[in-house]
Enzyme design. Structure first.
Site, PDB file in Angstrom:
ATOM      1  N   SER A 121     -18.368  17.254 -16.104  1.00 45.56           N
ATOM      2  CA  SER A 121     -17.525  17.826 -17.140  1.00 45.56           C
ATOM      3  C   SER A 121     -16.086  17.861 -16.659  1.00 45.56           C
ATOM      4  O   SER A 121     -15.763  18.509 -15.666  1.00 45.56           O
ATOM      5  CB  SER A 121     -17.998  19.246 -17.483  1.00 45.56           C
ATOM      6  OG  SER A 121     -19.293  19.220 -18.028  1.00 45.56           O
ATOM      7  N   HIS A 126      -3.289  11.026 -19.184  1.00 45.29           N
ATOM      8  CA  HIS A 126      -2.303  10.201 -18.501  1.00 45.29           C
ATOM      9  C   HIS A 126      -1.284   9.737 -19.540  1.00 45.29           C
ATOM     10  O   HIS A 126      -1.650   9.404 -20.673  1.00 45.29           O
ATOM     11  CB  HIS A 126      -2.946   8.980 -17.844  1.00 45.29           C
ATOM     12  CG  HIS A 126      -4.087   9.303 -16.934  1.00 45.29           C
ATOM     13  ND1 HIS A 126      -3.905   9.756 -15.646  1.00 45.29           N
ATOM     14  CD2 HIS A 126      -5.420   9.264 -17.139  1.00 45.29           C
ATOM     15  CE1 HIS A 126      -5.092   9.966 -15.082  1.00 45.29           C
ATOM     16  NE2 HIS A 126      -6.027   9.679 -15.975  1.00 45.29           N
ATOM     17  N   CYS A 149     -20.930  18.048 -20.600  1.00 46.97           N
ATOM     18  CA  CYS A 149     -22.383  18.000 -20.576  1.00 46.97           C
ATOM     19  C   CYS A 149     -22.926  19.292 -21.165  1.00 46.97           C
ATOM     20  O   CYS A 149     -22.203  20.271 -21.332  1.00 46.97           O
ATOM     21  CB  CYS A 149     -22.908  17.784 -19.149  1.00 46.97           C
ATOM     22  SG  CYS A 149     -22.336  19.007 -17.973  1.00 46.97           S
TER      23      CYS A 149
END
Length: 275
Positions: A121, A126, A149
């Site tokens: 997780s 970016h 998850c």
């Protein structure tokens, strides 16, 4: 909000991994080299690692997860990256790896770089500002990945993420990987109904875009591309008032912006011969 279908009774932990990956593009008209450099400096300041960290922390809260560790960095000459390790349940301090900063953002001020390792997780972002001296169009790309998850779903933060950036083109992928088991041992390869990423985007937002889907339902893979419909030229001019430009120049710039957007949306150099 994504909810488990019929409150599934599972054997052990929910091992399904849900990943939302998407690119957001902002396009700008900056004619001179000075304007182009000023635009890059502007977006670099507006979307520095500190602000991106705050956005990702908001995302973590929205999807019902908890921050364990934060790694962030501003780059020279431009761009920034942030990675956050998250957990579905809040962990006692005694259970957290001592190398984690436990989500206390202030600790980042005491060091130049914080490096954390990724679990299943995590949330990452970016940025990629760019321009070319022979082209008056500058672009700013943001790549975002939200991987979770268990019952936590990244789709619950989709509208917030779109609204956090100036989004002219959006390319989104959502995939559910792995399997979990119910109490009878039967494999479950997805735990919620979904036909399109568009189902989780606000109607008012969708009306602003042309959108297409390419979905592979058997593989639990969903892909959506979105292109802004209307161009208000003033919003795309950097340090220039639209009324300073003659009508023909406004039309030329608008057409240039639209061509750039269509090429990014299509993923091909459609107008090469017209440059």
């Amino acid at each position: 909000m994504i909810r488990l279908e019929n409150k599934l009774k599972l054997y052990g932990f929910n091992n399904l991994t849900k990943t939302l990956s998407f690119n957001i593009y902002d396009v700008c008209y900056a004619k001179s080299e000075r304007e182009q450099k000023d635009y890059i400096a502007y977006v670099d300041e507006q979307y520095n690692s500190e602000r991106l960290t705050n956005i990702l922390c908001d995302v973590t809260e929205m999807i019902g997860a908890h921050v364990l560790n934060v790694s962030k960095q501003d780059y020279d000459p431009q761009g920034a990256s942030v990675t956050i390790l998250i957990t579905e349940e809040s962990l006692p301090v005694t259970c957290i790896d001592p190398s984690c900063n436990q989500g206390e953002i202030d600790i980042l001020k005491t060091r130049n770089t914080v490096v954390g390792h990724l679990d299943k997780s995590h949330v990452t972002v970016h940025t990629y500002p760019e321009y070319h001296p022979d082209n008056a169009i500058a672009t700013f790309r943001v790549d975002i990945d939200v991987s979770t998850c268990g019952e936590v779903s990244p789709l619950n933060a989709l509208n917030y993420l779109i609204g956090s950036f100036d989004s002219d083109i959006i390319t989104a992928d959502y995939r559910v990987r792995g399997f979990t088991r119910d109490v009878d041992g039967r494999k479950l390869f997805i735990d919620h109904n979904i036909t399109s990423i568009q189902d989780y985007i606000d109607d008012a937002t969708l009306r602003k875009y042309d959108a297409i889907d390419v979905n592979v339902y058997q593989a639990n893979l969903f892909h959506t591309k979105m292109l802004i419909k209307e161009i208000n030229l003033q919003n795309y001019l950097f340090n220039t008032d639209v009324y300073e430009l003659p009508p023909k120049e406004r039309l030329r710039i608008t057409n240039s912006l639209r061509r750039e957007m269509i090429e990014i949306f299509s993923g091909s150099n459609i107008y090469d011969g017209e440059r």
